[in-house]
Motif scaffolding. Structure first.
Motif, PDB file in Angstrom:
ATOM      1  N   ASP A 218      19.206 100.318  40.555  1.00  0.00           N
ATOM      2  CA  ASP A 218      19.492 101.694  41.025  1.00  0.00           C
ATOM      3  C   ASP A 218      19.974 101.940  41.625  1.00  0.00           C
ATOM      4  O   ASP A 218      20.995 102.898  41.508  1.00  0.00           O
ATOM      5  CB  ASP A 218      17.667 101.795  41.653  1.00  0.00           C
ATOM      6  CG  ASP A 218      17.721 103.538  41.469  1.00  0.00           C
ATOM      7  OD1 ASP A 218      17.466 103.926  40.137  1.00  0.00           O
ATOM      8  OD2 ASP A 218      17.203 104.328  42.594  1.00  0.00           O
ATOM      9  N   ARG A 222      23.103 104.440  40.848  1.00  0.00           N
ATOM     10  CA  ARG A 222      23.665 105.972  41.292  1.00  0.00           C
ATOM     11  C   ARG A 222      25.126 105.588  41.095  1.00  0.00           C
ATOM     12  O   ARG A 222      25.444 107.169  41.269  1.00  0.00           O
ATOM     13  CB  ARG A 222      22.408 105.657  42.624  1.00  0.00           C
ATOM     14  CG  ARG A 222      22.495 107.472  43.240  1.00  0.00           C
ATOM     15  CD  ARG A 222      21.597 107.173  44.492  1.00  0.00           C
ATOM     16  NE  ARG A 222      20.780 106.835  44.194  1.00  0.00           N
ATOM     17  CZ  ARG A 222      20.135 105.839  44.652  1.00  0.00           C
ATOM     18  NH1 ARG A 222      20.477 104.393  45.059  1.00  0.00           N
ATOM     19  NH2 ARG A 222      18.735 105.514  44.111  1.00  0.00           N
ATOM     20  N   LEU A 266      12.961  98.890  36.125  1.00  0.00           N
ATOM     21  CA  LEU A 266      13.667 100.249  35.432  1.00  0.00           C
ATOM     22  C   LEU A 266      13.161 101.612  35.456  1.00  0.00           C
ATOM     23  O   LEU A 266      13.406 102.743  35.339  1.00  0.00           O
ATOM     24  CB  LEU A 266      14.957 100.437  35.416  1.00  0.00           C
ATOM     25  CG  LEU A 266      16.598  99.343  35.259  1.00  0.00           C
ATOM     26  CD1 LEU A 266      17.453  99.355  34.239  1.00  0.00           C
ATOM     27  CD2 LEU A 266      16.464 100.168  36.599  1.00  0.00           C
ATOM     28  N   SER A 269      12.686 104.643  37.821  1.00  0.00           N
ATOM     29  CA  SER A 269      14.480 104.533  37.791  1.00  0.00           C
ATOM     30  C   SER A 269      14.495 105.969  37.607  1.00  0.00           C
ATOM     31  O   SER A 269      14.192 106.894  36.203  1.00  0.00           O
ATOM     32  CB  SER A 269      15.589 104.255  37.620  1.00  0.00           C
ATOM     33  OG  SER A 269      16.559 104.796  37.561  1.00  0.00           O
ATOM     34  N   THR A 270      15.392 107.074  38.077  1.00  0.00           N
ATOM     35  CA  THR A 270      15.223 108.543  38.189  1.00  0.00           C
ATOM     36  C   THR A 270      16.314 108.633  36.682  1.00  0.00           C
ATOM     37  O   THR A 270      16.951 109.268  36.030  1.00  0.00           O
ATOM     38  CB  THR A 270      16.312 109.241  39.009  1.00  0.00           C
ATOM     39  OG1 THR A 270      17.434 108.428  39.673  1.00  0.00           O
ATOM     40  CG2 THR A 270      15.507 109.595  39.751  1.00  0.00           C
ATOM     41  N   ARG A 272      16.715 106.282  34.033  1.00  0.00           N
ATOM     42  CA  ARG A 272      15.244 106.111  32.666  1.00  0.00           C
ATOM     43  C   ARG A 272      14.917 106.414  31.073  1.00  0.00           C
ATOM     44  O   ARG A 272      16.091 106.014  30.198  1.00  0.00           O
ATOM     45  CB  ARG A 272      13.093 105.155  32.834  1.00  0.00           C
ATOM     46  CG  ARG A 272      13.225 104.815  31.792  1.00  0.00           C
ATOM     47  CD  ARG A 272      12.397 105.177  32.646  1.00  0.00           C
ATOM     48  NE  ARG A 272      10.857 106.668  32.091  1.00  0.00           N
ATOM     49  CZ  ARG A 272       9.859 107.440  31.224  1.00  0.00           C
ATOM     50  NH1 ARG A 272      10.287 106.535  29.745  1.00  0.00           N
ATOM     51  NH2 ARG A 272       9.198 108.392  31.357  1.00  0.00           N
TER      52      ARG A 272
END
Length: 593
Positions: A218, A222, A266, A269-270, A272
């Motif tokens: 992650d 990012r 994941l 996760s943002t 995904r």
């Protein structure tokens, strides 16, 4: 001399150049076969398999080594499992735990037991019988999901239960692939210490992947997201999938397991959805290539020599799987109709049987001849599925709606008769209820009636296309009749009945499109509106507002469009001059829907 040297250089360059012919043939075969098979209702998977068979060594012989293609195409399976992992958020799995790990595990377990008996009855060893039967247990997700989508049943309770079973089968792929390795015939003697070391390396690989996924992935995405380089994000997604697969392979485990674990890690996760969008094109192409390779590997000589065994296997597997699915469904309190429908939809083998059989062939559990026989069995079962569905739909008696908690329309009276209480009828009722108008609501969907009662609405059961129901619902005493049913033909029939029997009662109706609106007008309705017309007009008006067109000009534009639309409708009714043509308004082409 210089000319001869240049000629030799050109020849060498030609030989060294990348040969595009195989790529063009593969893509061309897929482009031709897949749409054709989808149009015939047989699905894209069978299209890929047929294309592979046609161009393979046992067809036109445009390719001689199907295994070479399969080795590359296995990456499609790896990426498919990564996407499955992305869908397996722990929170989602927990919410569906009862249906997935109860119903799904029950169906898979019972069917594996039944189908393993087929191989044993035919005289095959336990390991081969288990692998053959288990491959057939894995249902074709592509076929079942397509049918559910066509029937608009994915979000219905019966559809959600089928999806839960398919999720369990997707989850079962990884342990089944690992189990194939353990069932492999014993090779050279291996000491206990070596076995323990191998297990430790495998567990260490899993632990390392989990730690990396938990603390590194992650933050890495990012950081890459801040760079705003789309191609780098795509490269990172592929790096994660292939890196996780390589880590598991180096640890002596399945590449598919590594990709699946990376997807699960994941899944919340943002990033995904971004990852899924990046990997999906590669997954689709490579998985299609895998099915093409499977089709190429089909040995027609082996199939012709063993056609009796294949026919027996198809019948035995499909019958026993149907019995197993039906029994488990009834055990979990499904109705007879739902249990039969589920058994018919899921009676075939699926795409991942090819993966399981290929893995079993690689480790020596089955040979290439058995692989060809089992693959042909799966393909034949998939081809029979559309026929079984057609027979089910024709032979199964029409469903009798449950009337529990439902009241028939009888001796009713109100100032408004609302026919249909779906998404349009519910909204149309709001302004009437806010003015304390008396409304009689009738609906033919008993599930919708029960759902409405949970929110305090009194809805009666009744088919508005029947004259006796209209009388019982108080149409003669109503001051207005609203037709909001979700059925084009029924809406026209209701309009014709209402205007013929109750000519003094105004009838307003919901139309689907211009063609439907014309039929309603011809049926005599006093007012109709296309369900998307006003919302589309509002969208256009709001867009003009954001373009800083002043309010007076916006109103003039919208009034002019409404006037033109009304004129076109009038022209189509009287002469049909514009029917079926493209119409021009200002500078925009508006196509008749």
């Amino acid at each position: 001399m210089a000319v001869e040297s240049a000629s030799h250089a050109a020849d060498a360059a030609a030989h060294a150049a990348f040969d595009l012919m195989p790529v063009v043939v593969l893509l061309g075969a897929a482009v031709i076969a897949v749409p054709l098979f989808r149009r015939l209702g047989l699905g894209s998977v069978l299209g890929y398999l047929a294309a592979g068979l046609a161009i393979g060594p046992f067809g036109l012989a445009l390719f001689s080594d199907a295994q070479a293609i399969l080795h590359v195409a296995e990456l499609g399976v790896v990426m498919f499992l990564f996407i499955i992992g992305l869908e397996m958020q722990p929170s989602r799995l927990w919410a569906m735990r009862g249906e997935i790990f109860g119903l799904g595990l029950g169906q898979v377990g019972v069917c594996i037991g039944l189908l393993t008996c087929v191989g044993l009855a035919l005289g095959y060893p336990l390991a081969q019988s288990f692998v053959a039967g288990t491959g057939f247990v894995l249902t074709s997700t592509a076929i079942v999901m397509q049918v559910l989508e066509e029937r608009r049943a994915i979000n219905l309770p019966k559809g959600r239960r089928i999806v839960a079973i398919l999720l369990l089968e997707d989850l079962a792929i990884v342990p089944l692939l690992a189990l194939v390795v353990f069932l492999a015939p014993a090779g050279p003697a291996v000491s206990t210490a070596d076995r323990l070391i191998g297990v430790a390396i495998g567990l260490g690989s899993i632990a390392g992947l989990i730690i990396a996924g938990r603390y590194l992935l992650d933050p890495m995405f990012r950081l890459l997201g801040k760079a705003r380089a789309r191609e780098v994000m795509t490269a990172a997604a592929l790096f994660v999938v292939l890196g996780a697969a390589l880590a598991m392979q180096l640890g002596g485990l399945s590449m598919a397991m590594g990709a699946f674990l990376a997807g699960v890690l994941l899944s919340e996760s943002t990033f995904r959805h971004q990852l899924e969008a990046d990997v999906e094109p590669f997954r689709g192409i490579l998985l299609g290539l895998f099915f093409l390779g499977v089709g190429m590997a089909l040995d027609l000589a082996v199939i012709a020599a063993n056609w009796q065994l294949i026919v027996v296997a198809v019948i035995a597997y499909m019958v026993l799987k149907t019995i197993g699915i039906y029994a488990v469904a009834r055990l979990f309190r499904a109705s007879n109709r739902e249990a039969v429908e589920r058994a018919v939809l899921m009676a075939q083998g699926g795409e991942f049987a090819f993966v399981l059989y290929a893995a079993a062939t690689a480790v020596g559990i089955i040979d290439t001849e058995a692989n060809a026989i089992l693959t042909a069995t799966i393909i034949l079962s998939m081809a029979l599925t559309p026929i079984m569905i057609i027979l089910h739909d024709r032979l199964m008696p029409k469903a009798v709606p449950s009337m529990d908690g439902v009241e028939m329309a009888e001796n009713l009276s109100a100032s408004v008769l609302l026919i249909g209480f779906g998404r349009v009828g519910q909204i149309a009722s709001q302004p009437l209820l806010s003015r304390s108008c008396s409304i009689t609501i009738i609906e033919s969907d008993t599930d919708a009636i029960r759902s409405a009662s949970d929110f305090g609405f009194k809805v009666h059961y009744g088919d508005g296309s029947r004259l006796d129901i209209l009388h019982a619902a108080g149409a003669a005493e109503a001051r207005v009749i609203i037709i909001a049913v979700d059925d084009r033909e029924a809406a026209v029939k209701i309009a014709e009945l209402a205007k013929a029997e109750f000519p003094l009662v105004p009838v307003v109706a919901r139309a689907f499109d211009r063609e439907h609106a014309l039929k309603l007008i011809q049926a005599g309705v006093d007012w109709q509106i296309r369900e998307t017309f006003e919302s589309s007009m509002a969208l256009g008006a709001k867009a003009l507002e954001f373009l800083e067109v002043d309010e007076e000009e916006r109103n003039l534009v919208m009034e002019d469009i409404r006037r033109r639309d009304a004129e076109r409708v009038a022209i189509e009714i009287t002469g049909g001059i514009f029917a079926g043509r493209d119409l021009l308004i200002g500078n925009a082409n508006v196509v008749k829907k």
